[in-house]
Design a protein around this motif. Structure first.
Motif, PDB file in Angstrom:
ATOM      1  N   SER A  63       0.688  -1.263   0.460  1.00  0.00           N
ATOM      2  CA  SER A  63      -0.407  -0.172  -0.099  1.00  0.00           C
ATOM      3  C   SER A  63       0.592   1.254  -0.157  1.00  0.00           C
ATOM      4  N   ALA A  64       1.978   1.594   0.915  1.00  0.00           N
ATOM      5  CA  ALA A  64       3.354   2.220   0.904  1.00  0.00           C
ATOM      6  C   ALA A  64       3.289   3.223  -0.699  1.00  0.00           C
ATOM      7  N   MET A  65       3.820   1.087  -0.902  1.00  0.00           N
ATOM      8  CA  MET A  65       5.252   1.640  -2.547  1.00  0.00           C
ATOM      9  C   MET A  65       3.964   1.978  -3.577  1.00  0.00           C
ATOM     10  N   GLU A  66       2.773   1.219  -3.168  1.00  0.00           N
ATOM     11  CA  GLU A  66       1.925   2.436  -4.519  1.00  0.00           C
ATOM     12  C   GLU A  66       1.237   3.666  -4.506  1.00  0.00           C
ATOM     13  N   ARG A  67       1.255   3.827  -3.012  1.00  0.00           N
ATOM     14  CA  ARG A  67       0.956   5.345  -2.756  1.00  0.00           C
ATOM     15  C   ARG A  67       2.269   6.629  -3.092  1.00  0.00           C
ATOM     16  N   LEU A  68       2.686   5.801  -2.977  1.00  0.00           N
ATOM     17  CA  LEU A  68       4.260   7.007  -3.518  1.00  0.00           C
ATOM     18  C   LEU A  68       4.580   6.569  -4.617  1.00  0.00           C
ATOM     19  N   ASP A  69       3.950   5.653  -5.773  1.00  0.00           N
ATOM     20  CA  ASP A  69       3.937   4.700  -6.432  1.00  0.00           C
ATOM     21  C   ASP A  69       5.963   4.510  -6.792  1.00  0.00           C
ATOM     22  N   ARG A  70       6.593   4.510  -6.190  1.00  0.00           N
ATOM     23  CA  ARG A  70       7.854   4.473  -6.165  1.00  0.00           C
ATOM     24  C   ARG A  70       8.501   3.167  -5.473  1.00  0.00           C
ATOM     25  N   PHE A  71      10.105   2.312  -5.730  1.00  0.00           N
ATOM     26  CA  PHE A  71      10.790   1.334  -4.962  1.00  0.00           C
ATOM     27  C   PHE A  71      12.042   2.020  -4.584  1.00  0.00           C
ATOM     28  N   LEU A  72      12.019   2.352  -3.276  1.00  0.00           N
ATOM     29  CA  LEU A  72      12.832   3.302  -3.030  1.00  0.00           C
ATOM     30  C   LEU A  72      14.393   2.532  -2.734  1.00  0.00           C
ATOM     31  N   ASP A  73      13.844   0.802  -1.991  1.00  0.00           N
ATOM     32  CA  ASP A  73      14.860   0.448  -1.210  1.00  0.00           C
ATOM     33  C   ASP A  73      15.332  -0.902  -1.231  1.00  0.00           C
ATOM     34  N   PRO A  74      16.297  -0.776  -1.886  1.00  0.00           N
ATOM     35  CA  PRO A  74      16.598  -2.267  -2.571  1.00  0.00           C
ATOM     36  C   PRO A  74      17.047  -3.568  -1.997  1.00  0.00           C
ATOM     37  N   ILE A  75      16.888  -4.796  -2.551  1.00  0.00           N
ATOM     38  CA  ILE A  75      17.472  -6.257  -1.769  1.00  0.00           C
ATOM     39  C   ILE A  75      18.502  -5.814  -1.679  1.00  0.00           C
ATOM     40  N   ILE A  76      18.645  -6.675  -0.294  1.00  0.00           N
ATOM     41  CA  ILE A  76      20.317  -7.610  -1.120  1.00  0.00           C
ATOM     42  C   ILE A  76      20.001  -8.620  -1.823  1.00  0.00           C
ATOM     43  N   ALA A  77      21.060  -9.743  -2.941  1.00  0.00           N
ATOM     44  CA  ALA A  77      20.236 -10.815  -3.161  1.00  0.00           C
ATOM     45  C   ALA A  77      21.947 -11.319  -3.649  1.00  0.00           C
ATOM     46  N   ILE A  78      21.819 -13.096  -4.132  1.00  0.00           N
ATOM     47  CA  ILE A  78      23.181 -13.472  -4.438  1.00  0.00           C
ATOM     48  C   ILE A  78      22.780 -14.569  -5.173  1.00  0.00           C
ATOM     49  N   ARG A  79      23.301 -14.183  -5.741  1.00  0.00           N
ATOM     50  CA  ARG A  79      22.916 -14.936  -7.466  1.00  0.00           C
ATOM     51  C   ARG A  79      23.578 -17.082  -6.930  1.00  0.00           C
ATOM     52  N   LYS A  80      22.286 -17.396  -7.405  1.00  0.00           N
ATOM     53  CA  LYS A  80      22.578 -19.438  -7.242  1.00  0.00           C
ATOM     54  C   LYS A  80      21.697 -20.020  -8.415  1.00  0.00           C
ATOM     55  N   GLU A  81      22.432 -20.463  -9.384  1.00  0.00           N
ATOM     56  CA  GLU A  81      22.415 -20.814 -10.421  1.00  0.00           C
ATOM     57  C   GLU A  81      21.589 -20.706 -11.046  1.00  0.00           C
ATOM     58  N   GLY A  82      21.274 -19.338 -11.534  1.00  0.00           N
ATOM     59  CA  GLY A  82      20.812 -18.866 -12.429  1.00  0.00           C
ATOM     60  C   GLY A  82      19.853 -17.585 -11.661  1.00  0.00           C
ATOM     61  N   ARG A  83      19.151 -18.395 -10.514  1.00  0.00           N
ATOM     62  CA  ARG A  83      18.023 -17.719  -9.931  1.00  0.00           C
ATOM     63  C   ARG A  83      18.955 -17.222  -8.763  1.00  0.00           C
ATOM     64  N   TYR A  84      17.781 -15.845  -7.652  1.00  0.00           N
ATOM     65  CA  TYR A  84      18.815 -15.464  -6.780  1.00  0.00           C
ATOM     66  C   TYR A  84      18.131 -15.217  -5.321  1.00  0.00           C
ATOM     67  N   TRP A  85      18.347 -15.687  -4.732  1.00  0.00           N
ATOM     68  CA  TRP A  85      18.026 -15.291  -3.106  1.00  0.00           C
ATOM     69  C   TRP A  85      18.406 -14.452  -1.981  1.00  0.00           C
ATOM     70  N   THR A  86      17.506 -13.822  -2.007  1.00  0.00           N
ATOM     71  CA  THR A  86      17.321 -12.664  -0.845  1.00  0.00           C
ATOM     72  C   THR A  86      16.980 -13.072   0.240  1.00  0.00           C
ATOM     73  N   PRO A  87      18.863 -12.804   1.458  1.00  0.00           N
ATOM     74  CA  PRO A  87      18.504 -12.340   2.755  1.00  0.00           C
ATOM     75  C   PRO A  87      17.864 -11.537   3.163  1.00  0.00           C
ATOM     76  N   ASN A  88      17.750 -10.569   2.656  1.00  0.00           N
ATOM     77  CA  ASN A  88      17.042  -9.117   3.319  1.00  0.00           C
ATOM     78  C   ASN A  88      16.688  -8.807   2.028  1.00  0.00           C
ATOM     79  N   GLY A  89      14.476  -8.708   2.690  1.00  0.00           N
ATOM     80  CA  GLY A  89      14.475  -8.197   1.219  1.00  0.00           C
ATOM     81  C   GLY A  89      13.087  -8.801   1.725  1.00  0.00           C
ATOM     82  N   ASN A  90      12.706 -10.010   1.387  1.00  0.00           N
ATOM     83  CA  ASN A  90      11.346 -11.239   1.355  1.00  0.00           C
ATOM     84  C   ASN A  90      10.097 -10.189   1.096  1.00  0.00           C
ATOM     85  N   HIS A  91       9.841  -9.509   1.990  1.00  0.00           N
ATOM     86  CA  HIS A  91       8.488  -8.598   2.088  1.00  0.00           C
ATOM     87  C   HIS A  91       8.475  -7.528   1.498  1.00  0.00           C
TER      88      HIS A  91
END
Length: 333
Positions: A103-131
């Motif tokens: 709801s907050a992202m939709e009101r702002l119409d922005r995504f401003l907080d990048p997630i952390i990601a690690i590449r794993k066999e062609g896919r990406y795991w995020t240990p910090n950013g699932n929500h």
């Protein structure tokens, strides 16, 4: 002349005799890490393999920089959102939290907080950013911005990295036991070698109990489990089997305590703290302030105490002194 009986130490004296961790010294201002120029400098070993993998996966690399604290390489990238998923051992998402974020992202119409990601066999795991990931998917996003790290081991630093939402005991314990399961299938070594990832050994046993019984009242048992547990000098697969066996013992104790709680309720005693009261009453470790504590023998003694618990020796005042006024509702977790 009779020998003088040595005076017993008070709890305060015992606590003061326990060695404390040295206090962290306050760092001098601007005394550590890289300067802005050094952060942006390309005079370091880049991550060409990671960059090539990102491009092959349909991602776009927007830049690279050096982490300002440790100088590690970080790649800022736009990832196809359908290739991103949480690490398999982290806690479940909170649906209300996801909806609030969306709801907050939709009101702002922005995504401003990048997630952390690690590449794993062609896919990406995020240990910090699932929500943030789930909120973006809820909104139908195609792309998510990420700080991609070349070191896969960072994915196991989940307790240090996942700061989106405060952990409760259940969430933290489940994350840790899931992490042990993931490591047991992918790594060699002893459980004790990975203690820095698990944070506390009690979380492993409590997590295995929560897996079997989601409404397990771990908080009632944590004080003695924390004293009785240590990281095991066993290979990961053997340590996992031992944690499951200890969880079984803990659930056996929980069944015995639950039987006592039902007996107290039948006598008209209602409180959200009945289980905590019973565990505290049978916990002999409250009189044992020093010395080693062994898990199996501790649970055996607590089981015996629960099974011989005398309901007639409990009255309203006993529970009231521990938890405040008695309530008429059902026992909570």
């Amino acid at each position: 002349m009779a020998a003088k009986t040595p005076r017993k130490k008070t709890v305060r004296e015992t606590a003061s005799a326990t060695p404390r961790k040295p206090r962290r010294k306050k760092a001098e201002p601007s005394s550590r890490g890289l300067t802005p120029t050094e952060v942006a400098s390309e005079a370091h070993v880049a991550a060409p393999k990671l960059v090539q993998g990102l491009l092959a996966d349909g991602a776009q690399v927007l830049g690279q920089y050096r982490d300002p604290l440790g100088g590690h390489t970080v790649v800022f990238a736009a990832l196809p959102i359908d290739k991103v998923e949480p690490t398999p051992y982290q806690r479940d998402v909170s649906e209300p939290h996801v909806k609030r974020l969306a709801s907050a992202m939709e009101r702002l119409d922005r995504f401003l907080d990048p997630i952390i990601a690690i590449r794993k066999e062609g896919r990406y795991w995020t240990p910090n950013g699932n929500h943030r990931l789930q909120a973006s998917k809820l909104l139908g996003a195609r792309t998510i911005m990420a700080l991609v790290l070349p070191e896969e081991d960072v994915a196991y630093q989940i307790l240090a990295l996942n700061t989106e939402k405060a952990h409760n005991l259940k969430e933290r314990s489940l994350e840790v036991i899931r992490m042990l399961r993931g490591l047991a299938g992918a790594r060699t070594g002893r459980e004790a070698d990975f203690g820095h990832l698990f944070e506390e050994p009690a979380f492993l046993t409590l997590g295995a109990a929560y897996e079997q019984r989601p409404r397990f009242s771990g908080g009632a048992y944590q004080p003695f489990v924390k004293r009785a547990e240590s990281f095991l000098p066993l290979p990961l697969t053997e340590a996992l089997a031992e944690r499951q066996a200890r969880a079984d013992r803990l659930l056996e104790l929980d069944d015995a305590v639950g039987h006592v709680v039902e007996g107290l309720k039948a006598r008209g005693l209602q409180s959200p703290y009945l289980k905590n009261f019973v565990v505290a009453r049978i916990n002999f470790l409250r009189f044992k302030k020093e010395g080693p504590v062994e898990f199996d023998s501790t649970v055996t003694k607590l089981l015996a105490a629960a099974r011989r618990f005398n309901l007639d020796k409990v009255d309203r005042e006993d529970i009231g002194r521990m938890s405040g006024p008695l309530l008429g509702g059902e026992e909570t977790e």
